[in-house]
Design a protein around this motif. Structure first.
Motif, short mmCIF file in Angstrom:
data_model
loop_
_atom_site.label_atom_id
_atom_site.label_comp_id
_atom_site.label_asym_id
_atom_site.label_seq_id
_atom_site.Cartn_x
_atom_site.Cartn_y
_atom_site.Cartn_z
N THR A 37 0.80 -1.23 0.00
CA THR A 37 0.00 0.00 0.00
C THR A 37 0.83 1.28 0.00
OG1 THR A 37 -0.16 -0.10 2.41
CG2 THR A 37 -1.95 -1.10 1.14
N HIS A 84 1.18 2.39 -3.83
CA HIS A 84 -0.01 2.35 -4.69
C HIS A 84 -1.30 2.74 -3.99
CE1 HIS A 84 2.52 0.45 -7.68
NE2 HIS A 84 2.92 -0.40 -6.75
N GLY A 85 -1.29 2.92 -2.70
CA GLY A 85 -2.51 3.22 -1.97
C GLY A 85 -3.18 1.97 -1.44
N VAL A 86 -4.18 2.17 -0.61
CA VAL A 86 -4.79 1.05 0.10
C VAL A 86 -5.52 0.09 -0.83
CG1 VAL A 86 -6.52 0.42 1.84
CG2 VAL A 86 -4.93 2.30 2.28
#
Length: 189
Positions: A35, A38-40
């Motif tokens: 994460t 790239h984000g959650v």
């Protein structure tokens, strides 16, 4: 020759699953490996694709092993007894897995709660967790034994036991500390 190949393929597949997913979840838990960049949700989707490949391969290798080693049980039981016992085990195992998954909710499925911060969960969740410490990996594994019985695979029964031990070790080493932090905020890794 085919039996040995099927056994090796399945053992390798189970180890790839529990070790691969275990390392990935530990890296996510400690370093946000999926994460951070790239984000959650995109990170979770990347992990889920990786875990799905390992899980599906593991399941396919188990079915293949049972089929390759069918009719190898050391007991001489009537086919109807084996089939009946196998179907009952499959039904109970899958029912417990679905019940447990439904009671835990989506945040526990595919280890989503390793990726998305969630509020602390109660220590006594409803459903089968009220009666069993770990219904998914204990009684929920009856389906594997049931399939091995259904096809009469002695190696399949041994593989089911190996698989269950491997997933229980995975639970102890990977999931349990994460769960304790969810139920007891402030608990260290």
């Amino acid at each position: 020759m085919w039996t040995a190949a099927a056994v090796v393929y399945h053992v390798a597949s189970r180890l790839a699953y529990v070790i691969g997913v275990g390392v990935a979840l530990t890296r996510q838990d400690r370093h946000q490996a999926f994460t951070r960049l790239h984000g959650v949700e995109p990170g979770f989707r990347r992990f889920r694709r990786f875990a799905s490949i390992l899980m599906n391969n593991d399941a396919a290798s188990f079915v293949l092993l049972c089929i390759v080693t069918r009719d190898t049980l050391p007991w001489d039981l009537p086919l109807m007894v084996l089939a009946g016992a196998g179907l009952v085990c499959i039904f109970i195992g899958i029912s417990i897995k679905f019940w447990a998954a439904a009671r835990l909710g989506h945040s526990a499925y595919y280890w989503h709660n390793f990726f998305v911060p969630v509020a602390p969960v109660p220590l006594d969740p409803p459903g089968p967790y009220r009666y069993l410490n770990n219904p998914m990996y204990t009684v929920g594994y009856l389906h594997a034994y049931g399939f091995a019985l259904l096809v009469g695979s002695g190696a399949g029964l041994l593989a089911a036991a190996f698989d269950q031990i491997a997933i229980l070790v995975f639970h102890e080493l990977v999931e349990k500390s994460h769960f304790l932090r969810l139920t007891r905020p402030g608990t260290k890794r």
